[in-house]
Each structure stands twice: as C-alpha cells, then as structure tokens.
Design a protein around this motif. Sequence first.
Motif, PDB file in Angstrom:
ATOM      1  N   TRP A 100       9.161  -6.794  -9.707  1.00  0.00           N
ATOM      2  CA  TRP A 100       8.381  -5.686  -9.151  1.00  0.00           C
ATOM      3  C   TRP A 100       7.279  -5.326 -10.146  1.00  0.00           C
ATOM      4  CZ3 TRP A 100       6.652  -3.108  -5.252  1.00  0.00           C
ATOM      5  CH2 TRP A 100       6.054  -1.861  -5.447  1.00  0.00           C
ATOM      6  N   LEU A 101       6.053  -5.254  -9.666  1.00  0.00           N
ATOM      7  CA  LEU A 101       4.930  -4.876 -10.525  1.00  0.00           C
ATOM      8  C   LEU A 101       4.412  -3.519 -10.044  1.00  0.00           C
ATOM      9  CD1 LEU A 101       3.041  -8.318 -10.520  1.00  0.00           C
ATOM     10  CD2 LEU A 101       4.592  -7.455 -12.266  1.00  0.00           C
ATOM     11  N   ASP A 102       4.318  -2.557 -10.965  1.00  0.00           N
ATOM     12  CA  ASP A 102       3.796  -1.252 -10.554  1.00  0.00           C
ATOM     13  C   ASP A 102       2.267  -1.321 -10.486  1.00  0.00           C
ATOM     14  OD1 ASP A 102       2.797  -0.990 -13.081  1.00  0.00           O
ATOM     15  OD2 ASP A 102       4.378   0.354 -13.791  1.00  0.00           O
ATOM     16  N   GLN A 103       1.668  -0.184 -10.199  1.00  0.00           N
ATOM     17  CA  GLN A 103       0.222  -0.183  -9.931  1.00  0.00           C
ATOM     18  C   GLN A 103      -0.598  -0.793 -11.076  1.00  0.00           C
ATOM     19  OE1 GLN A 103      -1.152   3.532  -8.408  1.00  0.00           O
ATOM     20  NE2 GLN A 103      -2.990   2.591  -7.587  1.00  0.00           N
ATOM     21  N   GLY A 131       1.271  -1.448  -5.876  1.00  0.00           N
ATOM     22  CA  GLY A 131       2.324  -2.231  -6.537  1.00  0.00           C
ATOM     23  C   GLY A 131       2.601  -3.467  -5.710  1.00  0.00           C
ATOM     24  N   GLY A 132       3.617  -4.209  -6.109  1.00  0.00           N
ATOM     25  CA  GLY A 132       3.946  -5.381  -5.303  1.00  0.00           C
ATOM     26  C   GLY A 132       4.997  -6.245  -5.969  1.00  0.00           C
ATOM     27  N   TRP A 133       5.463  -7.218  -5.187  1.00  0.00           N
ATOM     28  CA  TRP A 133       6.464  -8.150  -5.683  1.00  0.00           C
ATOM     29  C   TRP A 133       5.815  -9.462  -6.072  1.00  0.00           C
ATOM     30  CZ3 TRP A 133      11.272  -6.789  -6.773  1.00  0.00           C
ATOM     31  CH2 TRP A 133      11.797  -5.643  -6.164  1.00  0.00           C
ATOM     32  N   TYR A 180       0.832  -1.200   0.000  1.00  0.00           N
ATOM     33  CA  TYR A 180       0.000   0.000   0.000  1.00  0.00           C
ATOM     34  C   TYR A 180       0.869   1.255   0.000  1.00  0.00           C
ATOM     35  CZ  TYR A 180      -3.419  -3.427   1.623  1.00  0.00           C
ATOM     36  OH  TYR A 180      -4.216  -4.520   1.739  1.00  0.00           O
ATOM     37  N   GLN A 181       0.216   2.342  -0.219  1.00  0.00           N
ATOM     38  CA  GLN A 181       0.847   3.659  -0.265  1.00  0.00           C
ATOM     39  C   GLN A 181       1.811   3.905   0.897  1.00  0.00           C
ATOM     40  OE1 GLN A 181      -0.509   6.007  -2.832  1.00  0.00           O
ATOM     41  NE2 GLN A 181       1.583   6.695  -2.452  1.00  0.00           N
TER      42      GLN A 181
END
Length: 387
Positions: free
Chosen positions: A141-144, A160-162, A124-125
Amino acid sequence: MLRPYKLALGKTFCTYSHSFFEETLADTLTDILIIGGGIIGLSLAIELKLRGANVTILNRDCQEAGARAAAGMLAPQAEKIPPSPMLDLCLQSRALYPKWISKLEAISELTAGYWPCGILSPIYQEEKIVYNQQSTLKSEWLDQDAIHQFQPGLGAEVIGGWWYPDDGQVDNRALFKTLQVVARKLKIDIYEELAQEIVRRDRQVLEVKTFSRKFQANHYLLATGAWSNDLLPIAVYPKKGQMLSVCLPYPCARERLPLQKVLFGDEIYIVPRQDGRIVIGATSENVGFTSGNTPSGMKALLTRAIRIYPELQHYPIQEFWWGFRPETPDELPILGSSYWDNLTFATGHYRNGILLAPITAMMIADLIEQQKSDPLLTYFHYGRTFM
Ligand code: GLY
C-alpha cells in the motif's frame, strides 16, 4: 470420460477405423482439430504439436476476437480476483509466463513483449481503500506521498494505491504474431475457414463442416471464444471492449520512459509498451456483436485515463479498436471434458485469456494427451454452463 486416445506421432494424417468416422470420408482428416485460432487455440495447438500430436486449426479470420479487447495485462492481483480456484489458476499461469515466452521466442526468433513491469492501482478520495486480502502475495500500500513519488505525473486526485510487483504485461499483438509464426514453423495446418456446424450423434462429434469441406478428427477442441455459442449450446456471450492507443510525443530510450509500469484504476488501465506506445482500455459493454468504436466509449476511456495520468491529454492518438471478450455467467472459463466424449472445451476466458493461455495449454494438453486431469479443472467444468 475422454475417449482412449493414441497420438499418431510424426504423421501428417492418421488412418482411422471406418466405423468411427461413419460412411463418409471427410475432406480433411487430422488427429486433433482445434476449432478457433485465437490466442487460446494457437497456444494449445503448439503445446500439443510439441508433444508429438498432429494438429489442425480451423480459424475464422477475425479482427474482433477477445485478444483484441485486451492490453495483455498479466494481472491476477490488480484484477482483484478473490482467493479461489480461479485465482490459483491465474497465479499458476502468471508463473508459467517467463519460460513459456522464452520457448516461443526461441522457436519464432521474435519478441513477444513480455514485461514483468508490475502494476500500480491508484485510487481516489471517493473510493474505499479495500485492504488486500491476498496476504501471501506480494503487494504494497502506498500512501499519497509515496505513490506520487513512486510514479511522478499521477493526477492530483490520487490519494494512494496498491503496488503489485509480480503482475506484468505481454504485448498481446506481438504474442499473437509470435504464436502464429511458431505454428507455421512447427508445420501446424491452419485453415482460414469458418466452422459452420459441429455434427454430433449421441455423445460423439462426427465432423465439423465449413462452407467448402468437412473436417474429421480423433479429438476436437473448442476454442472459439465469444463465438462458442454459435456452435454448441454453452453459455458464452460477447462482452465488448473498446480500446485506443496513444504514443509518446517525443523519442525516448526504453529506460527513460515516463511510464514504466501499468496503471490500473477503476474501469481503466493504461499499459505502456517499451516502444513508446501506450494502450488504454477498456469498456465493458453488453451490446452483442455490435461492432465499432463509439464517441461515448472513447470519451469514457479518455476521461478516466487523463484523470489518472493527466499528461496523456497531450499525446497523439494512434488507433481505436474493439473486441469481444468471451463472458460466461460466472465469469470463469470453461475448461476440460464436455458432453461429447471426443470434444474438449477451452473457452470462456472472459477478461483473462492472455493471462490464462499457458496454463490452459498445459492442462488441456495433459488432459487430451495423457488423460491427466488437474484437480483445478473440476471448478471450470462445462456442466455449470450447459444450456
Ligand atoms: N483483461 C482486461 C480486459 O479484459 O479488459
């Protein structure tokens, strides 16, 4: 040093020298006595039996064991274990999983629900994006935009997230059942009795007492998880984990399940099974062996789970439960030789018991059967936790 030790292949019980066993003959004699019939104890028993040892398990009938506080994630990367001997141990174990499961499934004719589905860690932010330090391991890494495209239905706050494609899961209940069936098929003796006392003299274990009898063995293995400290002075403590499960509200073919990967957020994981169940866990509480699910535990899990994957709020709840992880002061397992020449430790797996079951079985069987000590075991020696 382990006591020089010879396996008695193919016999039910061994004959032992009288001096070794003192004056009293035990009610039950065996080659290797494993104290603890959870995931670790069973995995060890099976490995040793397949190598030709006579093995007996002493098992308390326990519905609160560490394996219950688990969803079966195989997650060295998503758990963010820093580069260390522990990470090496976890990665080796993850790599053993496919063959280990195939072997167990072939013997049991059951399925253990192994699913190398990958784990997605949304953030989260307000969370810091910590760049992945495990550069040799696969991660992305995946962006929003990318993450919402990759996994539809994520909460709007996810920025985003891994993605860890090599992490995965096993259905820990199915695995436990599979291990029990394999143990039965291999004719491993399992006594459903609570070990009351490990009787020691100097550096030898003499016997293990239950309410109704005594067990003597050539070698003893302690695999009693969160209850280890009831029997020997080692620093292993219960860390309670509450969990729940929901299920998809409609029938759905396996390949069309809306969740096809584990979601692992901050203090929350959502683990979809291939039959439509979704396991949600887990709290992490220092409350000793206080049993039961609490409203605040359930509220915390549900709030976090719905934040990551809002659709879950409409899914029927199936079950609540809890278990006790075996925590150690440095959160590392206690593996290998002990103060007592004829007792080996395999306990304190904390959050990683399911993941570490195959490597624990291999390394500890090598140690007991061949006196072969993997260099990694030195990092998990009991000496650091002996009280
Ligand atoms: N392995 C996850 C947990 O212990 O909650």
